[in-house]
Structures are given as structure tokens and as C-alpha cells.
Write a protein that holds these residues in place. Sequence first.
Motif, short mmCIF file in Angstrom:
data_model
loop_
_atom_site.label_atom_id
_atom_site.label_comp_id
_atom_site.label_asym_id
_atom_site.label_seq_id
_atom_site.Cartn_x
_atom_site.Cartn_y
_atom_site.Cartn_z
N UNK A 1 -10.11 -6.04 -7.30
CA UNK A 1 -11.04 -5.00 -6.86
C UNK A 1 -10.56 -3.61 -7.28
N UNK A 2 -9.25 -3.42 -7.26
CA UNK A 2 -8.67 -2.11 -7.58
C UNK A 2 -8.40 -1.96 -9.08
N UNK A 3 -8.03 -3.06 -9.73
CA UNK A 3 -7.91 -3.03 -11.21
C UNK A 3 -9.25 -2.62 -11.81
N UNK A 4 -10.34 -3.15 -11.23
CA UNK A 4 -11.68 -2.83 -11.74
C UNK A 4 -11.99 -1.34 -11.56
N UNK A 5 -11.22 -0.65 -10.70
CA UNK A 5 -11.40 0.78 -10.51
C UNK A 5 -10.37 1.58 -11.30
N UNK A 6 -9.70 0.91 -12.24
CA UNK A 6 -8.83 1.64 -13.16
C UNK A 6 -7.34 1.59 -12.86
N UNK A 7 -6.96 0.91 -11.78
CA UNK A 7 -5.53 0.83 -11.49
C UNK A 7 -4.89 -0.27 -12.33
N UNK A 8 -3.63 -0.09 -12.70
CA UNK A 8 -2.97 -1.05 -13.59
C UNK A 8 -1.47 -1.07 -13.35
N UNK A 9 -0.81 -2.05 -13.95
CA UNK A 9 0.64 -2.17 -13.89
C UNK A 9 1.31 -0.89 -14.40
N UNK A 10 2.40 -0.55 -13.78
CA UNK A 10 3.18 0.59 -14.25
C UNK A 10 2.86 1.88 -13.51
N UNK A 11 1.77 1.90 -12.76
CA UNK A 11 1.38 3.15 -12.09
C UNK A 11 2.26 3.47 -10.88
N UNK A 12 2.67 2.42 -10.16
CA UNK A 12 3.48 2.63 -8.95
C UNK A 12 4.65 1.65 -8.98
N UNK A 13 5.65 1.96 -9.83
CA UNK A 13 6.71 0.98 -10.12
C UNK A 13 7.50 0.50 -8.90
N UNK A 14 7.77 1.38 -7.94
CA UNK A 14 8.54 0.93 -6.78
C UNK A 14 7.74 -0.09 -5.96
N UNK A 15 6.47 0.21 -5.76
CA UNK A 15 5.62 -0.72 -5.00
C UNK A 15 5.48 -2.03 -5.75
N UNK A 16 5.36 -1.96 -7.07
CA UNK A 16 5.22 -3.18 -7.86
C UNK A 16 6.47 -4.04 -7.77
N UNK A 17 7.63 -3.40 -7.91
CA UNK A 17 8.89 -4.15 -7.87
C UNK A 17 9.08 -4.77 -6.48
N UNK A 18 8.86 -3.98 -5.47
CA UNK A 18 9.03 -4.50 -4.11
C UNK A 18 7.99 -5.58 -3.81
#
Length: 385
Positions: free
Chosen positions: A332-349
Motif C-alpha cells: 500500500x505504501x510502495x504504491x505511494x512512492x516509498x521504497x527500500x533505502x529511504x529509512x535504513x535504520x527502520x529497514x534494518x531493524x
Amino acid sequence: MTQTSRPFLPFVKPEIDEETIQGVVDVLRSGWITTGPQNQQFEAELSAYFGGRPVRAFNSGTCTMEIALRIAGVGAGDEVITTPMTWVSTANVILEVGATPVFVDIDPVTRNMDLNLLEKAITPRTKAVMPVYLAGLPVDMDRLYEIAREHKLRVIEDAAQAFGSTWKGKRIGSFGDLVSISFHANKNVTSIEGGALIMNNEDEAELARKYRLQGITRTGFDGMDCDVLGGKYNLTDVAARVGLGQLRQVERFTQKRRELARAYFDAFEGGAAVRLGAGLPPRNFTDSNWHMFQIALPLDKLQLTRAQFMEQLKERGVGAGVHYPALHLFSLYRARGFAEGMFPHAERYGASTVTLPLFTLMSEDDVAHVVKSVDEICEQFGLNR
Ligand SMILES: *Cc1c(COP(=O)(O)O)cnc(C)c1O
């Protein structure tokens, strides 16, 4: 080694005492089972708990946040800043009222919204900020409200996980702007499903009451009226009675959780998981209600995926959860333009976190078993280096 005689330990389990069960039976026999006297009593006791601030109860934490946004006048064209390290409903309700969610990355230590990034993300369209207190650990509340004051932002606290948490000795919810709590079955205090909003004044509380039930202002023999578009968000008296029974034990619950968290830190000390670099939560025994005990797995030093690690835990009789995969990577959020790499700490955690069992019916012996299991898996599957 993998076969134990212990009963399976889930990652969470509610503690409902006999007094509460009997109270529910009494409500069921009373002839009034939906919103009524129990709900009123629940709101009154919540209000007393939060220093006399107005409180209204709802049937979920999610709708509580949505109503808070409506009370704050957030709608189309407005931006609301929040964190991607949360349950999906935090951002969904922003979309629900027609506003735009803006994410900022987390602080890798606290795992909560980084307040420096919050400040940088503010634009002329920013109307509100929705901080989340992951696992019950509040953000720096002084700083949060300083930023909000300076930029004239409303604060809708997603305190879903923070019932019983404090900031400098003051209960979360007893101060601040609009504070939303959840009573979902897995939360520290439950009404099976439910939520509560703590507000600033009686006008807001009255608006909350209207949004809760179809905007109805008047019912009776001489007619009926509604003046705002409300929904169907009322809490049943059966649920409210469960909530009352829980609320009366909250201090004991929080105390027990803090003791178990301490036992976790002691047990992890010097073990294989920590040696490999597993990330433990911040050691906070004053503010946090210890809603969860989460570790970040050192996946780069393990020959296992997180799912395989959790499977290994399960074989040792230990349940675990994931709270949460970073929200901006959901479809739902990728479809709104969000992608990998935007929030690296949240992604890693989000990719490495595991929630270990922590609930009031557990013993310190259970904690020892969990940590022994984690360390065993780390020994067995750790890469030699
Ligand atoms: C549980 C939770 C919610 C939603 O609560 P519900 O009562 O399940 O609707 C929202 N935000 C966070 C951080 C939560 O943990």
C-alpha cells in the motif's frame, strides 16, 4: 535437546483473574451488555488514572487514533509525520482521514522516531505528528512537545503500547495533547479489543462521543438528530468490564514486566547471542512499561534466516513474534512512492527484530529457558570468526 517437557511458551498471553471473569458473567446476566454503565465506569476510572483528563473509550486503538485525527481537524491536504516502525494502523488512519503520511526514520538505539529527523521533515503543510512508543518506551517527551509548540503542530500520541509507561515520573497520557491507547488482547492492559482517547477538554470529549456513534446528538421520545459524520466505534459493556478488571492491576503488571525484563538482561549477559552482536533493547526501568522484549538478530553472523531462527525457537518450545517489518515497504505504501533505502535504520531493524516472550504469567525460569534457547541456536548456527 530440542525435546522438552515444558509447555509451549507463547510470546504473549493475557492474565485475566477470577474477579474479572465473574464480573463479565454478572454483566452478561444484567440485561445490558453493550455500551452502558460499565463503559461509563471504565471511562471514569481511566480519567482518574490519567489525572482527571477527559477520556472516551472505543472499540479499537485504531479507530481511537482516527477519531483523534478528526478532532484535531486533520484532513485532505494535511501532512502527518510518523514512524515506519509501527503497526500498520498508525499510518492507515492518516490515509483514512484523507491526509498524507510522512515517515521519518527511527533512532537505532530507542527504535522510536528520531526527533531530529522529525524537525527536518516539517513543512508548511504539516498539521500533526504521531509518535509511537515502541515496546512502551516513550520518546523524549520534553523535546517532542517543544518541537510541536514551536511549529504549532497537534500531537496525536500513538501510545497503544505505553499504558503504564511514564516520563520523568508522570504517566504517559496524564499530560500532552491527544493520547491514544489500545486495549487489544496482546497489550499490557486489555479489554479483548478496545481503545481510549485522552483529551484536553470537555468540548473534545463531546466531539469524541459523537464520532463514536453516528454523530448522534439527541435521542428520545421527541426526536433524534446528528450533526457530524460519525461511525460505529462504541465499546461493549462486556469488554469494558474486562478493561476495568485489568486497569485495577496495571501497577502490578508493569512491575512484573520490569522484573522479567531485568531477568532477560541478566540472562543474556556474556552469552553467545550477545557475543555475536545481537542488539538488546535500551535498559530502561523507569519509563518503559516493557510491553515487549525485542532483540535484533545478528543475521550477518548466522547461517539462518529470521524465519528459520524463529522455527528453531519454536522447536525448543518458545514462541516469538515480529514487531514490525518496516511499514513503508508494505504494498500500500510502495504504491505511494516509498521504497527500500529511504529509512535504513527502520529497514534494518524491521528485517532483524524478534519479539521474545514477555507477559505477566511468565516466571524467571521461563526467561532463562528463552535465553538458553536463543544462545543455543546462536552457538549452533553462528559463523566462526
Ligand atoms: C496495537 C497497536 C495499534 C492498534 O490498536 P488496535 O486496538 O489493534 O486497533 C496501533 N498502534 C500500535 C503501535 C499498536 O501496537
